[in-house]
Write an enzyme that holds these catalytic residues in place. Structure first.
Site, PDB file in Angstrom:
ATOM      1  N   ASP A  23      28.971 -30.441  44.711  1.00 29.06           N
ATOM      2  CA  ASP A  23      30.269 -29.966  44.145  1.00 29.06           C
ATOM      3  C   ASP A  23      31.390 -30.580  43.641  1.00 29.06           C
ATOM      4  OD1 ASP A  23      28.969 -27.469  44.345  1.00 29.06           O
ATOM      5  OD2 ASP A  23      30.372 -26.395  45.570  1.00 29.06           O
ATOM      6  N   LYS A  80      28.218 -22.877  37.809  1.00 28.19           N
ATOM      7  CA  LYS A  80      28.028 -21.490  38.193  1.00 28.19           C
ATOM      8  C   LYS A  80      28.357 -19.950  37.448  1.00 28.19           C
ATOM      9  CE  LYS A  80      28.662 -22.556  43.179  1.00 28.19           C
ATOM     10  NZ  LYS A  80      27.500 -22.828  43.738  1.00 28.19           N
ATOM     11  N   GLY A 152      31.005 -22.284  52.073  1.00 29.35           N
ATOM     12  CA  GLY A 152      32.464 -22.593  52.444  1.00 29.35           C
ATOM     13  C   GLY A 152      32.664 -22.639  53.893  1.00 29.35           C
ATOM     14  N   ARG A 164      14.331 -21.476  57.811  1.00 32.97           N
ATOM     15  CA  ARG A 164      13.256 -20.968  58.843  1.00 32.97           C
ATOM     16  C   ARG A 164      12.871 -19.624  58.576  1.00 32.97           C
ATOM     17  NH1 ARG A 164      12.177 -23.854  63.373  1.00 32.97           N
ATOM     18  NH2 ARG A 164      13.690 -25.103  63.989  1.00 32.97           N
ATOM     19  N   GLY A 213      26.963 -24.715  53.809  1.00 31.41           N
ATOM     20  CA  GLY A 213      27.334 -24.828  55.090  1.00 31.41           C
ATOM     21  C   GLY A 213      27.136 -26.315  55.555  1.00 31.41           C
ATOM     22  N   GLY A 234      28.586 -28.467  48.973  1.00 37.45           N
ATOM     23  CA  GLY A 234      29.528 -27.716  48.183  1.00 37.45           C
ATOM     24  C   GLY A 234      30.947 -28.510  48.918  1.00 37.45           C
ATOM     25  N   SER A 235      31.718 -27.654  49.864  1.00 32.66           N
ATOM     26  CA  SER A 235      33.054 -28.118  50.132  1.00 32.66           C
ATOM     27  C   SER A 235      32.784 -29.110  51.123  1.00 32.66           C
ATOM     28  CB  SER A 235      33.521 -27.036  50.844  1.00 32.66           C
ATOM     29  OG  SER A 235      33.197 -25.680  50.555  1.00 32.66           O
TER      30      SER A 235
END
Lengths: 293, 192
Positions: A23, A80, A152, A164, A213, A234-235
């Protein structure tokens, strides 16, 4: 000569395998990501953790940001659109982005229907937390999947849960008999022929990345170990202490996810990763993974 | 015949599958030591900037140059073709620099311009289905390079001795004839 065929759209995702998609919020970050070895960048106005903090309605990024990023990197650029927002997706396609993420990170525009993605020349990636969601998105025309995780949060537990669950469900489907398969298609709410494909091949017909995550090199390697084809961060990069170092280390850990000495080496002196949120502290209304099922 | 597929990033499993369909054995190569065990190397499609960076990091540059100098065949598809080229348009630094050719990256445009088509390839009897994804083009070749196919007057398949390169992805279809041709090159190099 044919453009926008399923082979061309899915093939583009195949070329991303073993890679890290990062990102970015501006041209400068895009250049850092490319220099660190990202295989693509996701151009955004705000990373998921900032979207969480800001609240309100999160929408498609300003086209200026997307174009600015497209101008400075030679790797593919993704962007996005809100779930069900056909027009945001058409706008992004017209800008020439290479992949559209119909994403639960943004506020959904349609609480029932997703975008009919087969109508587009540009390919789509969508999030999924179980096999039912995965196959429904493929039926709508998604050419690539990713776990939803919990974006996030910097907390890998939800992405692990989703990966999983999907791989476990695939193993179960492989062992079903033909008559049980019909029932399973009904239970999952998916087309029978897509489920039959999973039964016969033991895999999804498109690439499946981890997302939501990932905050450390070990997180990325864990997701590869669990069967991800690659990783979205992402973050995790630009909310860490040293984005360049984190970006490079996550790229290396994804390539060599089974080389633990290497992961130990690249994890040294990285500084502080993004702070992160314990999932149980999230209010139900803040759970992005429950959007767009 | 054992063929390695450079597994730093990109479509590795697809090449292994095509090599096996063509009657060879395919292995993923992550370390330079593995080059000693294989009769030919495929550099797959992926992102050339990422693959180039990781090749430098893990000492693959000189190792693959030595592998090729020993007469062992190397086949690059899409990003792999970029990695093989001696010259890249736009002043970008070349990677392996083995094939005497100039390459333009993303020459057809962005993903929405990606396409598939039937392509005549020298040495393959009927047209091959070729999948071009943000594909590069060969804009100029030296005397030692044999042009195997052109698409709209642009070079998309080329061979220089033990080096083979395609702009497109033969590994994304069930047609494994180009992999068969590469296997023949590997068998020839091994003197079999």
């Amino acid at each position: 000569m044919e453009t926008g065929t399923s082979r061309v759209k899915r093939g583009m995702a195949e070329m991303q395998k073993g890679g890290v998609i990062m990102d970015v919020m501006n041209a400068e970050q895009a250049k850092i990501a490319e220099a660190a070895g990202a295989t693509a960048v996701m151009a955004l106005e705000r990373v998921p953790s900032d979207i969480r903090a800001a609240g309100g309605v999160a929408r498609m990024a300003d086209p200026t940001i997307v174009e600015e990023v497209m101008k400075v990197v030679s790797i593919p650029v993704m962007a996005k659109a809100r779930i069900g927002h056909y027009v945001e997706a058409k706008v992004l396609e017209s800008l020439g982005v290479d992949y559209i993420d119909e994403s639960e990170v943004l506020t959904p525009a349609d609480d029932v229907f997703h975008i009919s993605k087969s109508d587009f020349t540009v390919p789509f990636v969508c999030g999924a937390k179980d096999l039912g969601e995965a196959l429904r998105r493929i039926q709508e025309g998604a050419s690539m999947l990713r776990t939803k995780g919990e974006p996030g949060t910097g907390n890998i537990v939800e992405a692990v849960r989703h990966m999983r669950l999907i791989t476990g469900q695939i193993r179960k489907v492989q062992n079903l008999s033909k008559d049980e398969l019909y029932h399973e298609a009904k239970t999952l709410g998916v087309p029978y022929d897509l489920l039959l494909g999973v039964h016969e091949t033991g895999r999804l017909p498109v690439v499946n990345f981890a997302a939501g995550g990932v905050a450390t090199p070990s997180d990325a390697a864990l997701m590869m170990h669990l069967g991800s084809d690659g990783v979205f961060v992402g973050s995790g990069i630009f909310k860490s202490d040293s984005p360049e170092k984190f970006a490079r280390a996550i790229v290396e850990a994804t390539t060599h996810y089974q080389d633990y000495e290497l992961i130990a080496r690249v994890s040294k002196n990285l500084g502080t990763p993004m702070k992160g949120i314990e999932i149980s502290k999230l209010d139900n209304s803040q759970r992005m993974q429950d959007r767009g099922i | 015949m054992k063929i390695g597929v450079l597994a730093l990033q990109g479509a590795v499993a697809e090449h292994i599958r095509s090599i096996e369909l063509a009657g060879g054995e395919g292995v993923a190569v992550k370390r330079t030591e593995q080059l000693a065990e294989i009769g030919g190397l495929i550099i797959p499609g992926g992102e050339s900037t990422t693959i180039g960076k990781l090749m430098r990091k893990y000492d693959f540059m000189d190792a693959i140059r030595a592998f090729a100098a020993a007469g062992k065949p190397v086949f690059g598809t899409c990003a792999g073709l970029i990695v093989l080229a001696q010259r890249l348009e736009g002043g970008e630094e070349p990677h392996l620099g083995l094939m005497d050719m100039t390459v333009a990256r993303n020459a057809f445009g962005r993903q929405r311009e990606s396409f598939e088509t039937d392509l005549d390839v020298k040495g393959i009897e009927t047209p091959l289905r070729a999948v071009f994804i943000r594909a590069p083009l060969i804009t100029q070749v030296g005397d030692r390079v044999d042009v195997l196919s052109v698409y709209k007057d642009e070079i998309v398949t080329a061979r220089q001795g033990n080096l083979l390169a395609s702009s497109y992805h033969p590994e994304l279809t069930d047609d494994y004839r180009l992999h068969g041709l590469f296997l023949d090159m590997a068998r020839e190099a091994a003197g079999a």
